[in-house]
Scaffold this motif. Structure first.
Motif, mmCIF file in Angstrom:
data_model
loop_
_atom_site.group_PDB
_atom_site.id
_atom_site.type_symbol
_atom_site.label_atom_id
_atom_site.label_comp_id
_atom_site.label_asym_id
_atom_site.label_seq_id
_atom_site.Cartn_x
_atom_site.Cartn_y
_atom_site.Cartn_z
ATOM 1 N N ASP B 86 0.833 -1.206 0.000
ATOM 2 C CA ASP B 86 0.000 0.000 0.000
ATOM 3 C C ASP B 86 0.866 1.253 0.000
ATOM 4 O O ASP B 86 0.624 2.187 -0.760
ATOM 5 C CB ASP B 86 -0.932 0.006 1.214
ATOM 6 C CG ASP B 86 -2.140 -0.910 1.028
ATOM 7 O OD1 ASP B 86 -2.472 -1.187 -0.149
ATOM 8 O OD2 ASP B 86 -2.746 -1.330 2.018
ATOM 9 N N TYR B 87 1.887 1.273 0.852
ATOM 10 C CA TYR B 87 2.744 2.451 0.917
ATOM 11 C C TYR B 87 3.610 2.586 -0.333
ATOM 12 O O TYR B 87 3.696 3.652 -0.939
ATOM 13 C CB TYR B 87 3.625 2.393 2.169
ATOM 14 C CG TYR B 87 2.907 2.845 3.418
ATOM 15 C CD1 TYR B 87 2.246 4.071 3.445
ATOM 16 C CD2 TYR B 87 2.895 2.069 4.561
ATOM 17 C CE1 TYR B 87 1.586 4.499 4.591
ATOM 18 C CE2 TYR B 87 2.237 2.486 5.709
ATOM 19 C CZ TYR B 87 1.586 3.701 5.713
ATOM 20 O OH TYR B 87 0.931 4.122 6.831
ATOM 21 N N SER B 89 3.230 1.453 -3.297
ATOM 22 C CA SER B 89 2.505 1.781 -4.524
ATOM 23 C C SER B 89 1.975 3.211 -4.489
ATOM 24 O O SER B 89 1.667 3.779 -5.525
ATOM 25 C CB SER B 89 1.354 0.792 -4.731
ATOM 26 O OG SER B 89 0.393 0.959 -3.717
ATOM 27 N N GLN B 90 1.896 3.801 -3.312
ATOM 28 C CA GLN B 90 1.468 5.196 -3.239
ATOM 29 C C GLN B 90 2.648 6.157 -3.276
ATOM 30 O O GLN B 90 2.496 7.343 -2.999
ATOM 31 C CB GLN B 90 0.662 5.431 -1.950
ATOM 32 C CG GLN B 90 -0.712 4.799 -1.995
ATOM 33 C CD GLN B 90 -1.492 5.019 -0.704
ATOM 34 O OE1 GLN B 90 -1.379 6.056 -0.076
ATOM 35 N NE2 GLN B 90 -2.273 4.029 -0.310
#
Lengths: 364, 330
Positions: B86-87, B89-90
């Protein structure tokens, strides 16, 4: 074996088109209540977020969009849905037989332990042999753990609610013992088992994501359990035992066998979920392998109205909520404790609405 | 009901705005703004291990002007890799996994994000962009062991889970105590988690009942339970406040304070990454890093450590910092 007409309470006399219409209407009604439960819970959650100084509405919207943002986030939701659908569908069978199995968590651990044991001990098998072997090991482990409570129920009339809760603790603590002792990875100081042999890993479904073929197995098994419960005489017998064990016995149905079988089926499903978690996601056994899937599975079955097909939808919904809860933290910095409160409200709301539905059925 | 409908209407009205916001934040990811994410295994609202990670994140935010975010995971291994994804890819450039348990997941995700730095607390790893950061807690615990053996008759250690950072701390304690008296009795118990304050308290009480006059809890969020048990047992039991200041919990018992400003250590590591000089090996903070590790005595308590022992401790600390005393076997 003779096929028994199982169209339900007095439905046989109604002409087919009307029956289909009525079925569709009742299915629609069945969907209304969970939807209302969810709406109430999300509304309460939004208000709660607002009271804590967050912009509740944008947090909720951010959560929903985040969960369905791209292929990977959707795959993560499906990955979380695997254990929830498996456990939820299995519990539907137990609950239909009036076996209040609260022990899916322990059965999940039992399956995970059995699968890990199989997955680290036999070397040199091909994946075609190994994957079925460990999934079978997991299912048998869970079925055995569930079967203990079933046996105690029919042999000693021990309340399965109490025994399954106690068996949860035994499974959890035994797992802790195993990963800190006999099954601990010799190379790692952290309590974890050795890594499963690569041949034992559940194959990936979508490359580049963590989603494995377990989701297909979960869908097929949920469907199979539905067919079993509602389209087979054995399933019919099991449901009759649940509705009235004395009438069932009078009708010549083996009540004790059915009770144990219901526990074994739901335990086996939970054990299978445990095997998938170890062989499909974490590749190792840990002390805290389940974040409470076994308990959430109870809510999944309740929301599904104890219908295995419904468990697919409700399992998916709880997976969205679980995924969204993590995302809620990352994107909006909502504290974990508040996220847990919101999750609790959802479950409470679901249970409350389920209780409303059950009231007339109990009287009838 | 009316309220319900109203809320829904508002929700629908806000939706396009939210979409615009999401798209906007996606574009920012490519700018030069440093973004750092943190994974902690429990709640940051309790004093303890998780708060240390949170403080590190806040330090990076304040001192380096980074945009930061954290996520609290419940010791659930399956969620670790997802949070890293999540991190990463952000567009987060630095992600701190606060605990050894995050190492496997970081290695898995790091393969797909070679430009992201994955820092792992309590780890000795160095593989490409995955860098272990460690605080050698055995060093201050060695000093505590020396104090315990010089001032008391028997010591007790209350641990959380039996994992390396806790085991190493206790190993240091035992080595320190036995450097004073090779036969000094020390009992050791693990409560099996980092949350059960009641269990930590019970463990401390039972050790004191068996004659321990120095008890050292080390169980993250549950540590406070140990201090509560010590405080209830009167003034004759000594202990050290660790990681955070627990003086208020056991005002009559705490002899001193071990504080690890791990946050500052992490800030320095992140700064070096920003400057283009990422660490070339794993990072281990110890008594040599005065900015990171502080060991102080308390003067306002009813019983305090005598001056000659303090001088001795200062000498031993200097020896440890210089690398002349080994506080662990390996």
């Amino acid at each position: 074996m003779t096929q028994i007409d199982q169209q339900g309470r007095g439905g046989a006399a109604t002409p087919p088109p009307l029956r289909i219409l009525r079925k569709a209407a009742s299915a629609g009604l069945a969907m209304m209540r969970p939807a209302a439960a969810l709406a109430v819970a999300l509304f309460c959650g939004t208000v709660l977020l607002g009271l804590n100084g967050f912009d509740g509405i944008s947090v909720m919207i951010g959560m929903v969009f985040g969960v369905f943002q791209d292929m990977r986030s959707v795959s993560e939701v499906l990955l979380k849905a695997v254990p929830l659908i498996l456990i939820g569908a299995g519990l539907c069978v137990a609950f239909r037989c009036r076996m209040w199995n609260i022990g899916a968590e322990g059965q999940f651990y039992a399956g995970a332990v059995a699968a890990t044991f199989a997955g680290v001990s036999v070397e040199g098998l091909t994946a075609w042999l190994y994957v079925p072997l460990i999934t079978l090991a997991g299912a048998l482990g869970g079925a055995f753990w569930g079967g203990i409570a079933g046996y105690l129920k029919v042999r000693f009339q021990a309340s399965e609610i109490v025994t399954t809760i106690m068996l949860n603790y035994i499974a959890l603590i035994a797992t802790s013992y195993l990963v800190t002792g006999p099954m601990k990875d010799a190379q790692a100081a952290y309590p974890q088992s050795a890594r499963l042999f690569r041949e034992a890993w559940i194959p990936n479904l979508i490359p580049g994501t963590r989603l494995h073929v377990g989701i297909l197995v979960a869908l097929v098994l949920a469907l199979a359990l539905y067919v079993f419960l509602y389209r087979s005489s054995a399933g019919y017998a099991m449901r009759v035992v649940g509705i009235n064990p004395f009438a069932a016995a009078y009708a010549g149905i083996r009540t004790r066998g059915n009770m144990v079988a219901a526990m074994c089926i739901s335990g086996g499903m939970a054990g299978l979920a445990g095997a998938f978690e170890v062989a499909g996601v974490t590749r190792r056994l840990y002390q805290s392998i389940s974040p409470g899937y076994g308990f959430e599975g109870i809510a999944v079955a309740l929301l599904a109205g104890n219908n295995p097909l419904g468990a697919i939808l409700s399992g998916g919904l709880f997976a969205v909520l679980r995924s969204g809860a993590e995302l809620m933290q990352i994107t909006s910095q909502v504290p974990q404790v508040l996220v847990l409160v919101i999750q609790g409200i959802v479950i409470l709301s679901v249970v409350a609405f389920a209780a409303i539905r059950w009231q007339p059925w109990r009287k009838g | 009901m009316g309220l319900c409908v109203g809320a829904r209407a508002v929700r629908i009205g806000v939706m396009p705005l939210a979409i615009a916001g999401l798209l906007g934040s996606g574009a920012v990811a490519w700018a030069d703004q440093l973004k750092m994410g943190l994974l902690v295994p429990g709640s940051v609202s309790e004093e303890g291990w998780n708060r240390i990670g949170y403080n590190a994140l806040k330090g990076v935010e304040e001192q380096l002007g980074a945009e930061v975010s954290y996520v609290e995971l419940q010791q659930n291994p399956a969620s670790f890799a997802k949070a890293f994804y999540d991190y990463a890819s952000q567009g987060y450039q630095v992600i701190l996994g606060h605990g050894f348990e995050f190492q496997d997941a970081a290695l898995e995700v790091a393969e797909q994000y070679p430009d992201t730095y994955f820092l792992i607390s309590s780890s000795d790893i160095h593989e490409g962009n995955v860098i272990g950061l460690n605080t050698d807690t055995s060093q201050p615990f060695y000093l505590m062991g020396v104090v315990a053996a010089k001032m008391g008759q028997k010591a007790g250690l209350v641990g959380g889970m039996e994992i390396p950072p806790i085991q190493q701390a206790f190993e240091g304690f035992k080595a320190g105590a036995r450097s004073v008296n090779p036969d000094f009795p020390i009992s050791e118990a693990y409560i099996g988690n980092f949350t059960d304050t009641a269990a930590a308290k019970e463990a401390a009480l039972s050790m004191i009942a068996q004659g321990a006059d120095f008890v050292q809890p080390n169980a993250s969020g549950a540590t406070v339970g140990g201090f509560q048990g010590i405080a209830e047992s009167g003034k004759n039991v000594g202990t050290f406040s660790i990681f955070s200041d627990f003086t208020e919990v056991a005002p009559d018992n705490i002899l001193g304070l071990y504080k690890a400003d791990y946050a500052q250590g992490v800030v320095e590591v992140v700064r070096s990454i920003m400057d283009g000089n990422p660490p070339q090996s794993n990072v281990a903070f110890g008594l040599k890093d005065e900015k990171v590790m502080q060991f102080t005595f308390r003067d306002d308590g009813p019983s305090s450590v005598p001056e000659e022992i303090r001088t001795e401790i200062a000498r031993i600390a200097a020896e440890i910092a210089a690398g002349n005393i080994r506080t662990m076997s390996n």
